[in-house]
Design an enzyme around this catalytic site. Structure first.
Site, PDB file in Angstrom:
ATOM      1  N   TYR A  53      21.254 -37.757  18.386  1.00 55.45           N
ATOM      2  CA  TYR A  53      20.614 -36.528  18.865  1.00 55.45           C
ATOM      3  C   TYR A  53      21.504 -35.878  19.925  1.00 55.45           C
ATOM      4  CZ  TYR A  53      16.210 -38.049  16.662  1.00 55.45           C
ATOM      5  OH  TYR A  53      15.236 -38.444  15.764  1.00 55.45           O
ATOM      6  N   LEU A 214       2.439 -25.743  10.862  1.00 55.40           N
ATOM      7  CA  LEU A 214       0.994 -25.951  10.932  1.00 55.40           C
ATOM      8  C   LEU A 214       0.358 -25.345  12.186  1.00 55.40           C
ATOM      9  CD1 LEU A 214       0.846 -29.608   9.564  1.00 55.40           C
ATOM     10  CD2 LEU A 214      -0.254 -27.601   8.531  1.00 55.40           C
ATOM     11  N   LYS A 217       2.187 -20.287  13.570  1.00 52.79           N
ATOM     12  CA  LYS A 217       3.076 -19.273  14.159  1.00 52.79           C
ATOM     13  C   LYS A 217       3.845 -18.472  13.115  1.00 52.79           C
ATOM     14  CE  LYS A 217       5.607 -22.256  16.464  1.00 52.79           C
ATOM     15  NZ  LYS A 217       6.659 -22.808  17.359  1.00 52.79           N
TER      16      LYS A 217
END
Length: 327
Positions: A53, A214, A217
């Site tokens: 990451y 979900l 937006k």
């Protein structure tokens, strides 16, 4: 925040986890500090990261924050190893690579152990028992407290979990598995989740909000400040902007309106309370988004709402997953 056991182990984690996928890239140190402090003050303990990451920056940033902001003992740190930036080989599950990656993760995190260490993905070019031995060596050396796997399909998880249980006291049982799971992605229910339940392996769902879709937006347009508008994350969101997803998002909105809560709360509560789930891992952009997600702690969906959401998002599971006599 309520604490749950991670699989069939003695380790307890907050039933919502904090993800760090964008730390060190889209999330700077100031915003990361706000996120971690907000999460900790709400009773959150599980923080999930990985060695890739931000090319290691997420772990480094988390280590800096543990050093000066949040006590290490208050957090359950989960990280992963095995993904590699190699165009010819996406994953390296060799014992040598995994153990070297663990040492590098510990250095970036500034700690002498991680609470949960996952093999990031299945490596078809390395014998599975070699990869799993890295978990055993990491635990026996004290550098890792609990071990798991990530992105393993059903047969891979069943094979790994059974192998580890075959030599109790010598091999480390798998505590957890991490895969994408939401109302928009229920593929784990086909074989992975049944295997995890049978073997006592806790599920840590990633992208529990359907990559943000979900929340509702994207119902009318793509907000300029959203991941769907980001050059490097737009392809990640795009698969969930089709007509099938739209119907599910509409159903979530209807449920939210009826309960006087947000679509985010409905979607997160649904996956949080699915059988076998220990803690969904959420990746908020800022502390305001995180606070909205953590407010789900007070919500339990009524059974009739759960059944309606189950029906509208039901995946197709036929032979051999269901009894052949029902065909």
């Amino acid at each position: 925040m309520e604490q749950r056991h991670l699989g069939r182990t003695g380790l307890r984690v907050s039933r919502i986890g904090l993800g760090t996928l964008t730390w060190g890239r889209d999330t700077d140190e100031h915003d990361a500090a706000d996120l971690l402090k907000t999460f900790w003050e709400a009773g959150g303990t599980l923080v999930d990261t990985a060695d890739v990451y931000g090319d290691g920056e997420a772990e480094y940033l988390l280590g800096r924050l543990m050093e000066g902001l949040i006590p290490r003992r208050d957090l359950v740190i989960s990280t992963k190893a095995g993904s590699v930036p190699d165009p010819d080989r996406r994953f390296d599950g060799s014992r040598g690579h995994l153990l070297s990656a663990l040492d590098a993760s510990l250095a970036r995190l500034g700690t002498d152990y991680v609470d949960v260490w996952h093999i990031h993905a299945f490596d078809p070019y390395t014998p599975l028992e070699e990869s799993l031995q890295a978990l055993d060596l990491a635990v026996s050396s004290g550098r890792v407290r609990y071990a798991g796997v990530s992105n393993f399909c059903g047969w891979q998880l069943a094979k790994a979990g059974t192998w580890q249980l075959a030599a109790p006291g010598i091999r480390t049982r798998l505590a957890s598995t991490q895969l994408e799971y939401s109302l928009l992605q229920r593929g784990v229910e086909r074989e992975v989740l049944p295997a995890a339940l049978d073997l006592g392996i806790g599920m840590l769902p990633s992208s529990p909000l359907g990559r943000g879709v979900l929340t509702g937006k994207y119902r009318n347009a793509t907000p300029a400040d959203s991941r769907g508008a980001s050059e490097h994350l737009a392809p990640f969101v795009a698969p969930y902007l089709d007509d099938t997803a739209s119907r599910i998002v509409d159903a979530v909105q209807t449920a939210a309106d009826g309960l006087a809560v947000s679509p985010l709360q409905v979607a997160l509560a649904w996956v949080r309370d699915r059988p076998g789930v220990a803690a969904p891992v959420i990746g908020a952009r800022n502390a305001q988004q995180l606070t909205a997600a953590l407010s789900v702690e007070a919500l339990t969906l009524p059974d009739e709402i759960c059944r309606a959401l189950d029906d509208v998002s039901a995946p197709v599971h036929r032979y051999p997953d269901h009894d052949w006599s029902t065909l």
